[in-house]
Design a protein around this motif. Structure first.
Motif, PDB file in Angstrom:
ATOM      1  N   GLY A  32     -28.883 -18.769  37.627  1.00 12.82           N
ATOM      2  CA  GLY A  32     -28.564 -17.734  36.034  1.00 12.82           C
ATOM      3  C   GLY A  32     -29.421 -16.414  36.326  1.00 12.82           C
ATOM      4  N   GLU A  33     -28.962 -15.748  35.198  1.00 12.08           N
ATOM      5  CA  GLU A  33     -29.294 -14.288  35.828  1.00 12.08           C
ATOM      6  C   GLU A  33     -30.123 -13.283  35.936  1.00 12.08           C
ATOM      7  N   GLY A  34     -30.683 -14.202  35.747  1.00 13.16           N
ATOM      8  CA  GLY A  34     -33.042 -13.646  35.777  1.00 13.16           C
ATOM      9  C   GLY A  34     -33.158 -13.634  36.986  1.00 13.16           C
ATOM     10  N   PRO A  35     -33.017 -15.045  37.622  1.00 13.53           N
ATOM     11  CA  PRO A  35     -33.489 -16.182  39.073  1.00 13.53           C
ATOM     12  C   PRO A  35     -32.647 -15.393  39.222  1.00 13.53           C
ATOM     13  N   PHE A  36     -31.356 -14.691  39.704  1.00 13.56           N
ATOM     14  CA  PHE A  36     -29.991 -13.632  40.168  1.00 13.56           C
ATOM     15  C   PHE A  36     -31.386 -12.435  40.247  1.00 13.56           C
ATOM     16  N   LYS A  37     -31.425 -12.458  39.716  1.00 11.13           N
ATOM     17  CA  LYS A  37     -32.089 -10.076  38.889  1.00 11.13           C
ATOM     18  C   LYS A  37     -32.871 -10.681  40.328  1.00 11.13           C
ATOM     19  N   GLY A  38     -33.651 -11.601  40.540  1.00 11.50           N
ATOM     20  CA  GLY A  38     -35.350 -11.446  40.843  1.00 11.50           C
ATOM     21  C   GLY A  38     -35.011 -10.795  42.084  1.00 11.50           C
ATOM     22  N   LEU A  39     -34.118 -12.528  42.573  1.00  9.87           N
ATOM     23  CA  LEU A  39     -34.318 -12.646  44.474  1.00  9.87           C
ATOM     24  C   LEU A  39     -32.892 -11.162  44.820  1.00  9.87           C
ATOM     25  N   TYR A  40     -32.303 -10.832  43.916  1.00 11.60           N
ATOM     26  CA  TYR A  40     -31.892  -9.460  44.369  1.00 11.60           C
ATOM     27  C   TYR A  40     -32.997  -8.786  44.866  1.00 11.60           C
ATOM     28  N   SER A  41     -33.641  -8.424  43.098  1.00  9.11           N
ATOM     29  CA  SER A  41     -34.094  -7.057  43.349  1.00  9.11           C
ATOM     30  C   SER A  41     -35.490  -7.915  44.347  1.00  9.11           C
ATOM     31  N   LEU A  42     -36.157  -8.963  44.711  1.00  8.00           N
ATOM     32  CA  LEU A  42     -37.075  -9.346  45.346  1.00  8.00           C
ATOM     33  C   LEU A  42     -36.313  -8.419  47.476  1.00  8.00           C
ATOM     34  N   VAL A  43     -34.631  -9.021  47.804  1.00 12.96           N
ATOM     35  CA  VAL A  43     -34.224  -8.168  48.531  1.00 12.96           C
ATOM     36  C   VAL A  43     -33.853  -6.859  48.664  1.00 12.96           C
ATOM     37  N   ALA A  44     -34.239  -6.364  47.407  1.00 10.67           N
ATOM     38  CA  ALA A  44     -33.826  -4.532  47.776  1.00 10.67           C
ATOM     39  C   ALA A  44     -34.586  -3.791  48.173  1.00 10.67           C
ATOM     40  N   LEU A  45     -36.059  -4.640  47.509  1.00 12.07           N
ATOM     41  CA  LEU A  45     -37.173  -3.985  47.998  1.00 12.07           C
ATOM     42  C   LEU A  45     -37.792  -4.304  49.074  1.00 12.07           C
ATOM     43  N   VAL A  46     -37.343  -5.841  50.102  1.00 13.25           N
ATOM     44  CA  VAL A  46     -37.794  -5.622  51.495  1.00 13.25           C
ATOM     45  C   VAL A  46     -36.430  -4.304  52.108  1.00 13.25           C
ATOM     46  N   GLY A  47     -35.262  -4.518  51.886  1.00 14.66           N
ATOM     47  CA  GLY A  47     -34.798  -3.313  52.981  1.00 14.66           C
ATOM     48  C   GLY A  47     -34.774  -1.869  51.909  1.00 14.66           C
ATOM     49  N   LEU A  48     -35.400  -1.956  50.776  1.00 12.79           N
ATOM     50  CA  LEU A  48     -36.271  -0.149  50.807  1.00 12.79           C
ATOM     51  C   LEU A  48     -37.589  -0.204  51.357  1.00 12.79           C
ATOM     52  N   VAL A  49     -38.338  -1.178  51.575  1.00 16.26           N
ATOM     53  CA  VAL A  49     -39.896  -1.005  52.393  1.00 16.26           C
ATOM     54  C   VAL A  49     -39.172  -0.613  54.063  1.00 16.26           C
ATOM     55  N   LEU A  50     -38.602  -1.317  54.058  1.00 14.49           N
ATOM     56  CA  LEU A  50     -37.767  -1.290  55.686  1.00 14.49           C
ATOM     57  C   LEU A  50     -37.580   0.046  56.197  1.00 14.49           C
ATOM     58  N   LEU A  51     -36.292   0.415  55.192  1.00 12.25           N
ATOM     59  CA  LEU A  51     -35.902   2.038  55.037  1.00 12.25           C
ATOM     60  C   LEU A  51     -36.563   2.905  55.262  1.00 12.25           C
ATOM     61  N   ILE A  52     -38.108   2.622  54.342  1.00  4.25           N
ATOM     62  CA  ILE A  52     -39.541   3.956  54.531  1.00  4.25           C
ATOM     63  C   ILE A  52     -39.832   4.006  55.474  1.00  4.25           C
ATOM     64  N   TRP A  53     -40.444   2.105  56.090  1.00  4.11           N
ATOM     65  CA  TRP A  53     -40.817   2.651  57.555  1.00  4.11           C
ATOM     66  C   TRP A  53     -40.113   3.009  58.703  1.00  4.11           C
ATOM     67  N   GLY A  54     -39.516   3.034  58.463  1.00  5.45           N
ATOM     68  CA  GLY A  54     -38.074   2.895  59.163  1.00  5.45           C
ATOM     69  C   GLY A  54     -37.862   4.568  59.597  1.00  5.45           C
ATOM     70  N   TYR A  55     -37.441   5.493  58.374  1.00  2.00           N
ATOM     71  CA  TYR A  55     -37.015   6.416  58.003  1.00  2.00           C
ATOM     72  C   TYR A  55     -38.437   7.225  58.618  1.00  2.00           C
ATOM     73  N   GLY A  56     -39.522   7.023  58.353  1.00  2.00           N
ATOM     74  CA  GLY A  56     -40.769   7.681  59.033  1.00  2.00           C
ATOM     75  C   GLY A  56     -41.300   7.506  60.503  1.00  2.00           C
ATOM     76  N   GLN A  57     -40.692   6.864  60.900  1.00  2.00           N
ATOM     77  CA  GLN A  57     -41.307   6.595  62.301  1.00  2.00           C
ATOM     78  C   GLN A  57     -39.976   6.771  62.659  1.00  2.00           C
ATOM     79  N   ALA A  58     -38.412   7.481  62.403  1.00  2.00           N
ATOM     80  CA  ALA A  58     -37.959   7.817  63.116  1.00  2.00           C
ATOM     81  C   ALA A  58     -37.920   9.679  63.273  1.00  2.00           C
ATOM     82  N   ARG A  59     -38.680   9.688  61.948  1.00  2.00           N
ATOM     83  CA  ARG A  59     -38.863  11.443  62.481  1.00  2.00           C
ATOM     84  C   ARG A  59     -40.082  11.654  63.345  1.00  2.00           C
ATOM     85  N   LEU A  60     -41.113  10.343  63.671  1.00  2.00           N
ATOM     86  CA  LEU A  60     -41.888  10.821  64.647  1.00  2.00           C
ATOM     87  C   LEU A  60     -41.012  11.114  65.568  1.00  2.00           C
ATOM     88  N   GLU A  61     -39.971  10.351  66.298  1.00  2.00           N
ATOM     89  CA  GLU A  61     -39.268  11.187  67.440  1.00  2.00           C
ATOM     90  C   GLU A  61     -37.808  11.788  67.134  1.00  2.00           C
TER      91      GLU A  61
END
Length: 191
Positions: free
Chosen positions: A33-62
């Protein structure tokens, strides 16, 4: 650096479904269903976004220096960034800008990524902004062979362009003066 790379793979990976596996993406959207698919898509994208923000912040330390851009490149980057927020607004406000640019979100991402590559030469910057630039180019190329997907949008209105320009320039000014320092920890211009 591993967290940044993992975040980029997840975030850009989910945003690449239509580029590399559009039939599968459409089948999954139909099956779930379009709604549940977009919800799952958004959840996966949010996990990726949090990881890349966190990872970028850590990478800037070294930091690992790849290149040192000359000062004039930073000025060029500031100029390239001026239309970015205007284009982001125009993505959702149909008008002449949207019609002329065709894919304002992708143009905004390309300008944003290129500007940051011109101004920053650390390995984390090259991975982050280079990854986004490569993704935006690949997505734009793939759009030429994909059927357009229906999306909700506001009605066309001549005022939309004025709102996009005014709103985009205000947000750009806020980022230059304050928000970039608050959110990213780097002041783009010395105040």
């Amino acid at each position: 650096m591993t967290v940044l790379i993992l975040g980029l793979i997840i975030f850009l990976g989910v945003h690449s479904l239509s580029i590399v596996a559009e039939p599968w993406r459409n089948r999954m959207a139909e099956r779930l269903g379009e709604g549940p698919f977009k919800g799952l898509y958004s959840l996966v994208a949010l996990v990726g976004l949090v990881l890349l923000i966190w990872g970028y912040g850590q990478a800037r330390l070294e930091p690992v220096v790849i290149y040192t851009p000359p000062m004039w490149m930073r000025h060029l980057a500031m100029v390239l960034l001026i239309p970015v927020f205007v284009l982001l607004f125009a993505t959702y406000l149909p008008g002449r800008i949207q019609r002329a640019v065709k894919h304002p979100m992708l143009v905004a991402v390309k300008l944003w990524a290129l500007a940051h590559l011109l101004a920053n030469g650390m390995l984390a910057d090259v991975l982050l902004f280079g990854g986004f630039l490569a993704w935006a180019v690949a997505d734009r190329i793939s759009l030429k062979r994909r059927a357009p997907r229906a999306k909700p949008e506001l009605p066309h209105n001549p005022m939309n362009d004025i709102i996009a320009i005014a709103g985009g320039l205000v947000v750009y000014a806020l980022f230059v003066v304050w928000l970039h320092r608050v959110l990213i920890g780097v002041a783009p211009v010395a105040m």
